[in-house]
Structures are given as C-alpha cells and as structure tokens.
Design a protein around this motif. Structure first.
Motif, PDB file in Angstrom:
ATOM      1  N   THR A  15     -26.902  -3.151  41.587  1.00 32.82           N
ATOM      2  CA  THR A  15     -26.822  -3.186  43.049  1.00 32.82           C
ATOM      3  C   THR A  15     -25.380  -2.979  43.501  1.00 32.82           C
ATOM      4  O   THR A  15     -25.109  -2.987  44.693  1.00 32.82           O
ATOM      5  N   LYS A  16     -24.468  -2.833  42.535  1.00 27.66           N
ATOM      6  CA  LYS A  16     -23.037  -2.739  42.853  1.00 27.66           C
ATOM      7  C   LYS A  16     -22.441  -1.515  42.157  1.00 27.66           C
ATOM      8  O   LYS A  16     -21.740  -1.621  41.139  1.00 27.66           O
ATOM      9  N   LEU A  17     -22.765  -0.368  42.702  1.00 23.26           N
ATOM     10  CA  LEU A  17     -22.465   0.890  42.012  1.00 23.26           C
ATOM     11  C   LEU A  17     -20.966   1.117  41.827  1.00 23.26           C
ATOM     12  O   LEU A  17     -20.532   1.647  40.804  1.00 23.26           O
ATOM     13  N   ASP A  18     -20.159   0.693  42.811  1.00 26.26           N
ATOM     14  CA  ASP A  18     -18.701   0.876  42.680  1.00 26.26           C
ATOM     15  C   ASP A  18     -18.164   0.105  41.474  1.00 26.26           C
ATOM     16  O   ASP A  18     -17.249   0.560  40.782  1.00 26.26           O
ATOM     17  N   HIS A  19     -18.752  -1.066  41.246  1.00 25.66           N
ATOM     18  CA  HIS A  19     -18.301  -1.864  40.096  1.00 25.66           C
ATOM     19  C   HIS A  19     -18.674  -1.181  38.783  1.00 25.66           C
ATOM     20  O   HIS A  19     -17.906  -1.213  37.825  1.00 25.66           O
ATOM     21  N   ILE A  20     -19.849  -0.570  38.761  1.00 26.07           N
ATOM     22  CA  ILE A  20     -20.244   0.141  37.534  1.00 26.07           C
ATOM     23  C   ILE A  20     -19.220   1.232  37.237  1.00 26.07           C
ATOM     24  O   ILE A  20     -18.720   1.363  36.113  1.00 26.07           O
ATOM     25  N   THR A  21     -18.888   2.001  38.252  1.00 19.99           N
ATOM     26  CA  THR A  21     -17.937   3.105  38.060  1.00 19.99           C
ATOM     27  C   THR A  21     -16.564   2.577  37.621  1.00 19.99           C
ATOM     28  O   THR A  21     -15.925   3.140  36.722  1.00 19.99           O
ATOM     29  N   GLN A  22     -16.165   1.468  38.232  1.00 20.74           N
ATOM     30  CA  GLN A  22     -14.883   0.855  37.872  1.00 20.74           C
ATOM     31  C   GLN A  22     -14.895   0.386  36.410  1.00 20.74           C
ATOM     32  O   GLN A  22     -13.968   0.653  35.640  1.00 20.74           O
ATOM     33  N   TYR A  23     -15.973  -0.294  36.012  1.00 18.85           N
ATOM     34  CA  TYR A  23     -16.069  -0.766  34.622  1.00 18.85           C
ATOM     35  C   TYR A  23     -16.177   0.400  33.648  1.00 18.85           C
ATOM     36  O   TYR A  23     -15.651   0.352  32.537  1.00 18.85           O
ATOM     37  N   ARG A  24     -16.856   1.471  34.059  1.00 14.87           N
ATOM     38  CA  ARG A  24     -16.936   2.650  33.175  1.00 14.87           C
ATOM     39  C   ARG A  24     -15.533   3.224  32.944  1.00 14.87           C
ATOM     40  O   ARG A  24     -15.180   3.604  31.832  1.00 14.87           O
ATOM     41  N   ARG A  25     -14.730   3.252  34.028  1.00 15.20           N
ATOM     42  CA  ARG A  25     -13.350   3.728  33.890  1.00 15.20           C
ATOM     43  C   ARG A  25     -12.554   2.838  32.944  1.00 15.20           C
ATOM     44  O   ARG A  25     -11.820   3.314  32.087  1.00 15.20           O
ATOM     45  N   ASP A  26     -12.711   1.515  33.127  1.00 11.84           N
ATOM     46  CA  ASP A  26     -11.898   0.557  32.355  1.00 11.84           C
ATOM     47  C   ASP A  26     -12.372   0.408  30.909  1.00 11.84           C
ATOM     48  O   ASP A  26     -11.579   0.066  30.035  1.00 11.84           O
ATOM     49  N   PHE A  27     -13.663   0.607  30.681  1.00 17.37           N
ATOM     50  CA  PHE A  27     -14.221   0.393  29.337  1.00 17.37           C
ATOM     51  C   PHE A  27     -15.037   1.623  28.950  1.00 17.37           C
ATOM     52  O   PHE A  27     -16.272   1.571  28.868  1.00 17.37           O
ATOM     53  N   GLU A  28     -14.316   2.701  28.702  1.00 12.17           N
ATOM     54  CA  GLU A  28     -14.951   4.011  28.513  1.00 12.17           C
ATOM     55  C   GLU A  28     -16.076   4.026  27.489  1.00 12.17           C
ATOM     56  O   GLU A  28     -17.105   4.640  27.684  1.00 12.17           O
ATOM     57  N   LYS A  29     -15.827   3.346  26.362  1.00 12.74           N
ATOM     58  CA  LYS A  29     -16.770   3.495  25.241  1.00 12.74           C
ATOM     59  C   LYS A  29     -17.853   2.426  25.201  1.00 12.74           C
ATOM     60  O   LYS A  29     -18.751   2.469  24.373  1.00 12.74           O
ATOM     61  N   MET A  30     -17.745   1.421  26.060  1.00 11.97           N
ATOM     62  CA  MET A  30     -18.686   0.307  25.990  1.00 11.97           C
ATOM     63  C   MET A  30     -20.036   0.673  26.609  1.00 11.97           C
ATOM     64  O   MET A  30     -20.092   1.433  27.571  1.00 11.97           O
ATOM     65  N   THR A  31     -21.092   0.120  26.051  1.00 11.07           N
ATOM     66  CA  THR A  31     -22.420   0.319  26.642  1.00 11.07           C
ATOM     67  C   THR A  31     -22.504  -0.525  27.912  1.00 11.07           C
ATOM     68  O   THR A  31     -22.160  -1.705  27.898  1.00 11.07           O
ATOM     69  N   ILE A  32     -22.935   0.105  28.999  1.00 10.13           N
ATOM     70  CA  ILE A  32     -23.130  -0.657  30.241  1.00 10.13           C
ATOM     71  C   ILE A  32     -24.618  -0.709  30.542  1.00 10.13           C
ATOM     72  O   ILE A  32     -25.295   0.327  30.582  1.00 10.13           O
ATOM     73  N   VAL A  33     -25.124  -1.928  30.724  1.00 10.26           N
ATOM     74  CA  VAL A  33     -26.540  -2.099  31.090  1.00 10.26           C
ATOM     75  C   VAL A  33     -26.585  -2.731  32.479  1.00 10.26           C
ATOM     76  O   VAL A  33     -25.821  -3.640  32.781  1.00 10.26           O
ATOM     77  N   SER A  34     -27.483  -2.206  33.309  1.00 11.14           N
ATOM     78  CA  SER A  34     -27.480  -2.606  34.717  1.00 11.14           C
ATOM     79  C   SER A  34     -28.841  -3.104  35.192  1.00 11.14           C
ATOM     80  O   SER A  34     -29.806  -2.333  35.239  1.00 11.14           O
ATOM     81  N   PRO A  35     -28.905  -4.390  35.579  1.00 13.35           N
ATOM     82  CA  PRO A  35     -30.122  -4.926  36.185  1.00 13.35           C
ATOM     83  C   PRO A  35     -30.043  -4.811  37.711  1.00 13.35           C
ATOM     84  O   PRO A  35     -28.983  -4.500  38.266  1.00 13.35           O
ATOM     85  N   GLY A  36     -31.179  -5.077  38.351  1.00 14.56           N
ATOM     86  CA  GLY A  36     -31.171  -5.096  39.823  1.00 14.56           C
ATOM     87  C   GLY A  36     -31.847  -3.881  40.424  1.00 14.56           C
ATOM     88  O   GLY A  36     -31.859  -3.704  41.640  1.00 14.56           O
ATOM     89  N   MET A  37     -32.448  -3.051  39.565  1.00 14.47           N
ATOM     90  CA  MET A  37     -33.091  -1.836  40.061  1.00 14.47           C
ATOM     91  C   MET A  37     -34.528  -2.165  40.485  1.00 14.47           C
ATOM     92  O   MET A  37     -35.208  -2.966  39.865  1.00 14.47           O
TER      93      MET A  37
END
Ligand code: O7M
Length: 222
Positions: A144-166
């Motif tokens: 539900t916080k797309l800007d944060h996803i993009t920010q974390y993707r920038r900061d942690f390029e190689k880490m798997t990101i899983v997102s709930p709230g859809m």
C-alpha cells in the motif's frame, strides 16, 4: 520462467486438494499464526509438506530474544523461511536467529515497512541499519506504500522484496511488483473467494499484464 509472483497468505485453512490445484500457480505460501492456531503444528505440517512451491514462509513476525526465537523456529522445520521484525535489533536477538537459520539452510525475512496506516516511519534509518547488518534474504514492504517499495529497492538492490496489502487492504495487484517488489502477498482475496483457484488465476493474469506494461520501470529487478 517464474510461475507466479504471488505468495498465498494462508491465515485460514484451505483443503489439501485446493492447495494442490494451486501449487503450480503460486510462488510460495506464507503460513500465518491464525492458521497454526487453528490446525496446530502437526496438521499444518501435514497440509503443506507435499506441496510443490518454491518457499514455505512462516510468518509469526518474531520479536524476541535469540534463544526464544530459535526455540520457535526449530519446532517448525517444515518451513524454508521465517519472518521476524527488524525493530528488535541485532545483538542477542536477530544475530542469533540469523546464525541459527544460516546453519540450518533456512532463510530470514525482516519486516521493513508495514502496510497499515498507523505504521511509523520515524525509525526508518534504524530499521535500514538493522537490515544492512543482518543481511536477510528478503524484506517485507507494504504494497500500500509504493514509494517505500521503490526506495527500499534502491537501497537494497539485491534483496527479495515481498509486499502484502494487495486486494483486501486496497493495494492494486501488480503495482507493488512494478514499484520494485519481487512478490505480492495475497490472503483474503484468494482464500475467501468462492473459487480460490479461479481467484488466483485472475490475480496472476492481472499482475502479469501490468508487469508487461511497466517493463521499462527502472526499479524492477526481473
Ligand atoms: O491479503 P490479506 O490482507 O488478507 O493478508 C495480508 C497478509 O499479509 C496477512 O497475512 C498479514 O499478516 C500480512 N501482512 C500485512 O498485511 N501487512 C504487513 O505490513 C505485513 C504483513 C506480513 O506479511 O508481514 C510479514
């Protein structure tokens, strides 16, 4: 080829037959505490053990001293991965859990940003430092916080990101992946549907269609 970008949030039992029908169209299954409280550990294990999914992730959002967290995860050996909170810090807690999981070839995910409105970002720098120090396989960032996803993707390029709230919490299927997440965690919209398999197929299609359109998005890893 990736079979799905969906992790089923199993917070309620589904029959083995239904899960078996869904296994080829799911990336993984996240096992919630409500499910284990309903079924007990043994029945949960029996239900999940024969399923062909990439990851079984136990989500008790662990937040305790290392000794206790280790004694919880060692009772849940049917899982490949475990989710803990990051705010609990490193020494005597997450460092011990991470060492234990590494030694047993299991993965750790840390909660970075929760999906609900009241989650505070006041501690964002602290949480990022804990994530850097622990270096988990992945992190949880609310869809539900797309800007944060993009920010974390920038900061942690190689880490798997899983997102709930859809779905049930208002996030639109596919948006989290387009913002930089790897997988979307989806519960009620699938397990409460009249036909969970049809619901999953519809969601998979919506995500793949959206991902085709956002192919150029710079923050998407895959
Ligand atoms: O799709 P839902 O809303 O029925 O389920 C969402 C699942 O994601 C449910 O299992 C929650 O515990 C989980 N979740 C959140 O909803 N928000 C968060 O911020 C974090 C999680 C989560 O999975 O944390 C590991």
């Amino acid at each position: 080829m990736l079979k799905s970008r969906v992790i089923l949030a199993m917070d309620k039992p589904l029959s083995y037959q239904v899960l078996k029908e869904m296994e080829n169209e799911l990336y993984g299954i996240k096992v919630g505490l409500p499910l284990v409280l309903d079924l007990g550990v043994d029945k949960t294990r029996e239900l999940l053990i024969g399923l062909d999914v990439e990851e079984i992730i136990v989500d008790f959002k662990l937040a305790d001293i290392g000794y206790i967290m280790k004694s919880i995860v060692e009772r849940l050996s049917f899982a490949n991965s475990f989710i803990a909170h990051s705010f609990i810090g490193v020494k005597g807690s997450l460092d011990e859990l991470k060492r234990y999981l590494d030694a047993n070839s299991k993965n750790l995910y840390l909660v970075a940003v929760m999906s609900h409105e009241g989650w505070s970002t006041l501690f964002a720098d602290y949480i990022k430092n804990v994530i850097r120090e622990i270096s988990p396989k992945g992190i949880v960032v609310g869809g539900t916080k797309l800007d944060h996803i993009t920010q974390y993707r920038r900061d942690f390029e190689k880490m798997t990101i899983v997102s709930p709230g859809m779905g049930s919490q208002g996030g639109s299927y596919g948006d989290a992946v387009c913002a930089g997440a790897d997988y979307e965690i989806i519960g009620r919209s699938i397990y409460n549907a009249g036909n969970p398999l049809t619901a999953l197929r519809t969601i998979n299609k919506i995500i793949e269609d959206k991902v085709m359109k956002c192919k150029g998005a710079i923050f998407r890893k895959k």
